[in-house]
Design a protein around this motif. Sequence first.
Motif, short mmCIF file in Angstrom:
data_model
loop_
_atom_site.label_atom_id
_atom_site.label_comp_id
_atom_site.label_asym_id
_atom_site.label_seq_id
_atom_site.Cartn_x
_atom_site.Cartn_y
_atom_site.Cartn_z
N LEU A 1 0.86 -1.18 0.00
CA LEU A 1 0.00 0.00 0.00
C LEU A 1 0.90 1.23 0.00
N VAL A 2 0.32 2.34 -0.32
CA VAL A 2 1.07 3.59 -0.42
C VAL A 2 0.62 4.53 0.67
N VAL A 3 1.57 5.16 1.33
CA VAL A 3 1.26 6.10 2.40
C VAL A 3 1.75 7.49 2.00
N ASP A 4 1.22 8.49 2.70
CA ASP A 4 1.46 9.88 2.29
C ASP A 4 2.68 10.49 2.97
N ALA A 5 3.68 9.74 3.19
CA ALA A 5 4.92 10.30 3.77
C ALA A 5 6.09 9.70 3.01
N GLY A 6 7.03 10.57 2.68
CA GLY A 6 8.20 10.10 1.95
C GLY A 6 9.46 10.66 2.57
N ILE B 1 5.07 4.76 11.04
CA ILE B 1 6.39 4.36 10.51
C ILE B 1 7.44 4.71 11.57
N LEU B 2 8.18 3.71 11.94
CA LEU B 2 9.26 3.96 12.91
C LEU B 2 10.49 4.37 12.13
N ARG B 3 10.71 5.69 12.09
CA ARG B 3 11.83 6.20 11.29
C ARG B 3 13.14 6.07 12.07
N ALA B 4 14.16 5.90 11.32
CA ALA B 4 15.48 5.84 11.94
C ALA B 4 15.86 7.19 12.50
N ARG B 5 15.47 8.22 11.81
CA ARG B 5 15.78 9.57 12.29
C ARG B 5 14.67 10.51 11.85
N ALA B 6 14.41 11.47 12.69
CA ALA B 6 13.38 12.45 12.37
C ALA B 6 13.98 13.54 11.50
N SER C 1 12.74 6.36 5.43
CA SER C 1 13.82 5.75 4.66
C SER C 1 13.51 4.27 4.42
N LEU C 2 14.27 3.68 3.56
CA LEU C 2 14.05 2.28 3.19
C LEU C 2 14.13 1.37 4.40
N ASN C 3 13.25 0.37 4.40
CA ASN C 3 13.22 -0.66 5.43
C ASN C 3 12.77 -0.17 6.80
N ASP C 4 12.23 1.01 6.83
CA ASP C 4 11.63 1.45 8.10
C ASP C 4 10.46 0.53 8.40
N PRO C 5 10.35 0.02 9.62
CA PRO C 5 9.21 -0.83 9.95
C PRO C 5 7.91 -0.03 10.01
N VAL C 6 6.85 -0.66 9.62
CA VAL C 6 5.54 -0.01 9.63
C VAL C 6 4.63 -0.81 10.55
N LEU C 7 4.06 -0.11 11.51
CA LEU C 7 3.18 -0.74 12.50
C LEU C 7 1.79 -0.14 12.39
N GLY C 8 0.85 -0.84 12.96
CA GLY C 8 -0.51 -0.34 12.97
C GLY C 8 -1.16 -0.58 14.31
#
Lengths: 157, 341
Positions: free
Chosen positions: B131-136, B268-273, B142-149
């Motif tokens: 699926l596509v989310v509205d944050a890039g 999305i758990l980003r590596a860095r904000a 970044s790539l491989n950031d885990p996505v939780l719900g």
Amino acid sequence: MIGFLRGVALFIGAMFLQWWWNTHFAYWGAAPQFLLVLTILIAARRGAVLGMLAGFGWGLYLDVARAELFGASALTLTLAAYFVGVARRQIDLRAPGPLAATTFLFTWASFIGLGLLGLTFTKSFEWSGWIAILVTPFLNAATVTVAALAWDARRDR
Amino acid sequence: MQRETRIANVVLGALSALALLFLSLPLSTPVRSFKAGAGYLLDPLAYHGEAGYRRVAGLPQRIRQLLQADIANESLRAELRRGEWLATTVSTLSLENERLRGALALKAPAGRSPAWVNVMERDPIHWYRSLVVDAGSDRGVSLNDPVLGPRDGRLVAVGRVVDVRPYTSTVLLLTDELSAAAAYLSSGTLEGLVQGQDGPRLRMNYLNAEARLSEGDSVYTSPTSATFPSGILIGRVARVNPRDPFLTFQSVEVTPVADASSYQELIILRARAPEGEAKPSLYTPPSIPVVVSSTAAAVAVSTTTAARPRRRKAAAVSTQTETEAEPAAAPVEPVDPEEAQ
């Protein structure tokens, strides 16, 4: 038949117009006397007999609303129609000017006649007021001119 | 002419006599009766004329009132439509508010910078894949950031970011056949690899062949997962597959708790904000050995994506990114599965 119905409609419409104008547009007693004007016009154009019959009926309508002198207006309009019938043999009443002048004179005559009838039968002169006596003849003359022009225009058409 | 004159004289005489009779005997019964009759016939003219006149005189006002009423009616209709739209909006916002309230109560794993994102698009042909989310990259994804719900008051694993664009990102769902994550069972801390099957269920392989497995066990992400923080609920065992004598391990069917088709917001758990946002908490070294770069490819493939020729290149990129992002990865905090439940 159509002429008769048209005459009835004119008879009733004239009474309604007189009532309506006197009720809503009369100022200090001054208002055109449509019934007198039409009586004169009918007598001038169609003869005294028809004018007298119409004038008598319209006069009764005016007298119904009067507390006293029942029949005074009927007699006044009947006499007006008769004398106009007599006058039209001497004067060309088809022209607007002589017709207006005749109406002007007969308006005053009707006022005087009503006053005299009141003096005769109720012992008091029937006074209509200065404004009505001075203004109404002009209004009647103007009204009969307009009515005669409309009558002629309709006949020509 | 003579005849007409005679008739006129006769009519004049008759009418004048009648009029004089009225004038002379105004109180006599016949005259009064005649006057009453004439009044009965002619008075309605004035009476009904007045009523008609009032009706006609009030016509413009009534027309004006009618027009004003029509204008007011139109205005009220428009207001009613606005009210209905507002009620619908309020109802929608209320539901969203309730959902977000529940989401706010969630605690994201420490060490990462969580970002709430909205689901923009799903691929109807590959419903279980992505699926596509509205944050890039604009929001630090970044790539491989885990996505939780959010699910029942806690966060569950949904997938990971596989494509980052300036304002959108693509999330590869766990149910995609190319997805894989190291996981363990709550009953015995048995580790295995959860893989997608392009269907509603997952498959957990490489479980100890001698272990006794039971349906209903919870499946959590393992500390060895290169993508997810440990202790994140993935699903529950739906079926234990029969043992295959030719295999040295067991496998189970797992029903994921995250129904990706029902999510509107994800984390999305980003590596860095990104700049301007609150920085994540300090990095805590994970309690498990970090995969060395020489073996990263093999391990990462086994724990994140299945090795397929058409995805080999992407997997390699993914692996590299994971390795680079490792220092900022989530601190591995052992989570008691029972407590997490």
